[in-house]
Design a protein around this motif. Structure first.
Motif, PDB file in Angstrom:
ATOM      1  N   GLY A  67    -112.257 -29.573 -29.124  1.00 38.90           N
ATOM      2  CA  GLY A  67    -112.553 -30.533 -30.178  1.00 38.90           C
ATOM      3  C   GLY A  67    -114.051 -30.765 -30.260  1.00 38.90           C
ATOM      4  N   ASP A  68    -114.431 -31.863 -30.858  1.00 37.33           N
ATOM      5  CA  ASP A  68    -115.846 -32.199 -30.985  1.00 37.33           C
ATOM      6  C   ASP A  68    -116.428 -32.527 -29.608  1.00 37.33           C
ATOM      7  OD1 ASP A  68    -115.675 -31.931 -33.738  1.00 37.33           O
ATOM      8  OD2 ASP A  68    -115.140 -34.026 -34.024  1.00 37.33           O
TER       9      ASP A  68
ATOM     10  N   ILE B 254    -118.527 -34.330 -27.021  1.00 42.54           N
ATOM     11  CA  ILE B 254    -119.142 -35.641 -26.883  1.00 42.54           C
ATOM     12  C   ILE B 254    -120.340 -35.562 -25.941  1.00 42.54           C
ATOM     13  CG2 ILE B 254    -118.807 -38.003 -26.062  1.00 42.54           C
ATOM     14  CD1 ILE B 254    -115.881 -37.712 -26.823  1.00 42.54           C
TER      15      ILE B 254
ATOM     16  N   THR C 242    -114.722 -33.567 -24.583  1.00 43.45           N
ATOM     17  CA  THR C 242    -114.483 -33.386 -26.012  1.00 43.45           C
ATOM     18  C   THR C 242    -113.610 -34.505 -26.557  1.00 43.45           C
ATOM     19  OG1 THR C 242    -112.531 -32.009 -25.649  1.00 43.45           O
ATOM     20  CG2 THR C 242    -114.643 -30.877 -25.863  1.00 43.45           C
ATOM     21  N   GLN C 243    -113.776 -34.747 -27.841  1.00 43.20           N
ATOM     22  CA  GLN C 243    -112.925 -35.706 -28.546  1.00 43.20           C
ATOM     23  C   GLN C 243    -111.891 -34.908 -29.311  1.00 43.20           C
ATOM     24  OE1 GLN C 243    -112.929 -39.301 -28.738  1.00 43.20           O
ATOM     25  NE2 GLN C 243    -110.933 -38.672 -29.539  1.00 43.20           N
ATOM     26  N   GLU C 244    -110.653 -35.056 -28.936  1.00 47.76           N
ATOM     27  CA  GLU C 244    -109.557 -34.437 -29.661  1.00 47.76           C
ATOM     28  C   GLU C 244    -109.030 -35.470 -30.653  1.00 47.76           C
ATOM     29  OE1 GLU C 244    -109.197 -31.267 -29.133  1.00 47.76           O
ATOM     30  OE2 GLU C 244    -110.443 -31.208 -27.353  1.00 47.76           O
TER      31      GLU C 244
ATOM     32  N   GLN D 119    -109.450 -37.885 -25.304  1.00 53.88           N
ATOM     33  CA  GLN D 119    -110.639 -37.138 -24.895  1.00 53.88           C
ATOM     34  C   GLN D 119    -110.222 -36.226 -23.746  1.00 53.88           C
ATOM     35  OE1 GLN D 119    -113.664 -40.088 -24.090  1.00 53.88           O
ATOM     36  NE2 GLN D 119    -114.001 -40.438 -26.260  1.00 53.88           N
TER      37      GLN D 119
END
Length: 127
Positions: free
Chosen positions: A23-24, A26, A39-41, A45
């Protein structure tokens, strides 16, 4: 029709395969020469361990909210460790809001809890 399928696959394949990476991002950390990524799912996280030689990633733990790494904490033998908030779910549905920090070793095994950051800072040396 085959041409349309090929065009669709070509246009969207890079997006589909990129989503499988993670994901994104962090934050990134380098702890004792090892690279970790948070990561931010969609609903959680996740902490990943990256292998610099193969570029493979290994999921360490999925948590509600990642906190931070600590080099060591008194009375906890594992070093280093990380803190996170974990959302626990009832067996019949619903959840209890996170009220304390959960402490994990770098394999994702729970090694303790802390009521809050002030308490943890008394006993831990953070990165």
């Amino acid at each position: 029709m085959d041409r349309l399928i090929f065009i669709f696959f070509f246009l969207y394949s890079s997006h589909l395969f990129a989503a499988e990476k993670y994901g994104d991002i962090i934050e990134k950390y380098n702890i004792d020469g090892q690279e970790y990524v948070v990561t931010q799912e969609v609903t959680y996280q996740e902490l990943w361990k990256l292998n610099p030689d193969t570029k493979n990633k290994t999921s360490i733990k999925r948590v509600f909210s990642f906190g931070k790494f600590a080099n060591e904490c008194s009375m906890i033998n594992e070093k280093p460790i990380f803190f996170a908030f974990v959302k626990e779910y009832y067996f019949s549905g619903g959840w209890a809001e996170p009220r304390h920090l959960t402490i994990f070793d770098l394999t994702g095994t729970k090694v303790g809890i802390s009521p809050d950051w002030e308490y943890a800072e008394q006993f831990c040396e953070f990165y």
